[in-house]
Design an enzyme around this catalytic site. Sequence first.
Site, PDB file in Angstrom:
ATOM      1  N   ARG A  59       0.823  -1.213   0.000  1.00  0.00           N
ATOM      2  CA  ARG A  59       0.000   0.000   0.000  1.00  0.00           C
ATOM      3  C   ARG A  59       0.858   1.265   0.000  1.00  0.00           C
ATOM      4  NH1 ARG A  59      -1.510   1.621   4.686  1.00  0.00           N
ATOM      5  NH2 ARG A  59      -2.233  -0.329   5.566  1.00  0.00           N
ATOM      6  N   TYR A 112     -14.927  20.623 -10.413  1.00  0.00           N
ATOM      7  CA  TYR A 112     -15.542  19.322 -10.665  1.00  0.00           C
ATOM      8  C   TYR A 112     -16.574  19.023  -9.559  1.00  0.00           C
ATOM      9  CZ  TYR A 112     -15.348  14.161 -11.124  1.00  0.00           C
ATOM     10  OH  TYR A 112     -15.629  12.838 -11.269  1.00  0.00           O
ATOM     11  N   ASP A 184      -6.562  21.451 -10.201  1.00  0.00           N
ATOM     12  CA  ASP A 184      -6.972  20.259 -10.928  1.00  0.00           C
ATOM     13  C   ASP A 184      -6.566  20.483 -12.384  1.00  0.00           C
ATOM     14  OD1 ASP A 184      -8.364  18.307 -12.406  1.00  0.00           O
ATOM     15  OD2 ASP A 184      -9.913  18.141 -10.860  1.00  0.00           O
ATOM     16  N   LYS A 209      -8.368   9.913 -16.961  1.00  0.00           N
ATOM     17  CA  LYS A 209      -8.791  10.546 -18.208  1.00  0.00           C
ATOM     18  C   LYS A 209      -7.723  10.369 -19.295  1.00  0.00           C
ATOM     19  CE  LYS A 209     -12.444  11.670 -15.928  1.00  0.00           C
ATOM     20  NZ  LYS A 209     -12.588  12.829 -15.055  1.00  0.00           N
TER      21      LYS A 209
HETATM   22  C1  LIG Z   1     -13.001  12.843 -13.659  1.00  0.00           C
HETATM   23  C2  LIG Z   1     -12.445  14.006 -12.969  1.00  0.00           C
HETATM   24  C3  LIG Z   1     -11.962  13.902 -11.676  1.00  0.00           C
HETATM   25  C4  LIG Z   1     -12.078  12.637 -10.857  1.00  0.00           C
HETATM   26  O1  LIG Z   1     -11.395  11.581 -11.421  1.00  0.00           O
HETATM   27  P1  LIG Z   1     -11.789  10.072 -11.040  1.00  0.00           P
HETATM   28  O2  LIG Z   1     -10.595   9.284 -11.446  1.00  0.00           O
HETATM   29  O3  LIG Z   1     -13.034   9.748 -11.791  1.00  0.00           O
HETATM   30  O4  LIG Z   1     -12.016  10.048  -9.556  1.00  0.00           O
HETATM   31  C5  LIG Z   1     -11.405  15.017 -11.102  1.00  0.00           C
HETATM   32  N1  LIG Z   1     -11.340  16.189 -11.761  1.00  0.00           N
HETATM   33  C6  LIG Z   1     -11.786  16.327 -13.014  1.00  0.00           C
HETATM   34  C7  LIG Z   1     -11.668  17.633 -13.698  1.00  0.00           C
HETATM   35  C8  LIG Z   1     -12.370  15.246 -13.657  1.00  0.00           C
HETATM   36  O5  LIG Z   1     -12.843  15.394 -14.900  1.00  0.00           O
END
Ligand SMILES: *Cc1c(COP(=O)(O)O)cnc(C)c1O
Length: 394
Positions: A59, A112, A184, A209
């Site tokens: 972990r 988000y 982000d 993503k």
């Molecule tokens: C999808 C997304 C997240 C979260 O990502 P996950 O891997 O689905 O938890 C955070 N910020 C943005 C801008 C996103 O599009």
Amino acid sequence: MSGDDDRREATRLAHLGRDPAGHAGAVSIPPYRASTILFQTLAELEARDPDYTGVRYGRLGTPSSHAFETAMAELEGGHRAVACGSGLSAVTTALLAFLKAGDHLLMTDSAYGPTREFCDGELARFGVQTTYYDPLIGAGIASLIRPETRVVFLESPGSVTFEVQDVPAIAAAAKARGCTVMIDNTWAAGVYLKPLSLGVDISIQAATKYVGGHADANLGVAVCTAEAWRPVKDTAVRLGVAAGSEDLFLGLRGLRTLTVRLERHQATALRLAEWLARQPETLRVLHPAFPDCPGHALWKRDFTGASGLFAVELRPQPRAALAAMLDGLALFGMGYSWGGFESLILPQNPGRIRTAVPWRDRGTLLRLHAGLEDADDLIADLDRGFHRLRRAAS
Ligand SMILES: *Cc1c(COP(=O)(O)O)cnc(C)c1O
């Protein structure tokens, strides 16, 4: 030989985090499935590893997570990175690392949705107060900073409404008051924006993503400066957030083709956006490379490209017309998450959640993700969709 820093991004992405000599010559580091990691000697067991580099517990780190973290830190120009099991857990871990009861958080109104829910839920429950601010506030953020403000959080562009923020101005104002600055950076994939070079302390990505890129992994990462890394890593360890070895493997593999894919996502998104801008129903295209997009000049100044996610605002459409359009699309899927090879389209309603800058009296908002399909095929699919929309609306 010149240093790694002189190499161009595509070259670096092909080599980041690799170690064939350490892995029987294999080009890619295989996924290490490991919870128990054995010590060879009592002396090894007794030795402490304050830096988590050679830790012996799955972990806390494996060769899979070390390689991914090293690669991401190099990509974004950070000291070290912390891999998490999802983008959202990277966001929440970074926030928890720097906030305590009585503190104040400044969060962009364009954040988000689930990030907001964490602020309004867990953070509020544990005594942290959040103020949402206008994403376009720029240096004006200074007027919102209180003595107890600890963190200023950005998301640029917002992944639903696409406002581009003045990252250097906000970071400078926040740093001047001793705040930790987080962003982000999922939209730019760590490639088209380098937040740490603009004064940000922690650049967070949903590697789910673009880094993963194939809609088959859940992975997050927080790339940190030298000062920010330890609190984030310690908090991740205490919370027990960790990324799975298969997902780390997919994240590393995705990095190898990241710039190639992004170029195609970018080109196709621009084609779709230009086509959409010409449709009579279109009020505005919310794509940072388009002058209509709030913060377009900042995108030109700070970013080196655009990814494949953008939105179009149509004149308000009856639900039945929208359904006729969307239900019949052959190539665009309707689904959350994005950054994969497949094109997506999704109606969005930011009016439900915005507070600092209400989203009222606006048109029908559709968010699109341009996948890796042929752009002409995608446009033909949209064109048939608009014909269905018109028939149903008339
Ligand atoms: C999808 C997304 C997240 C979260 O990502 P996950 O891997 O689905 O938890 C955070 N910020 C943005 C801008 C996103 O599009």
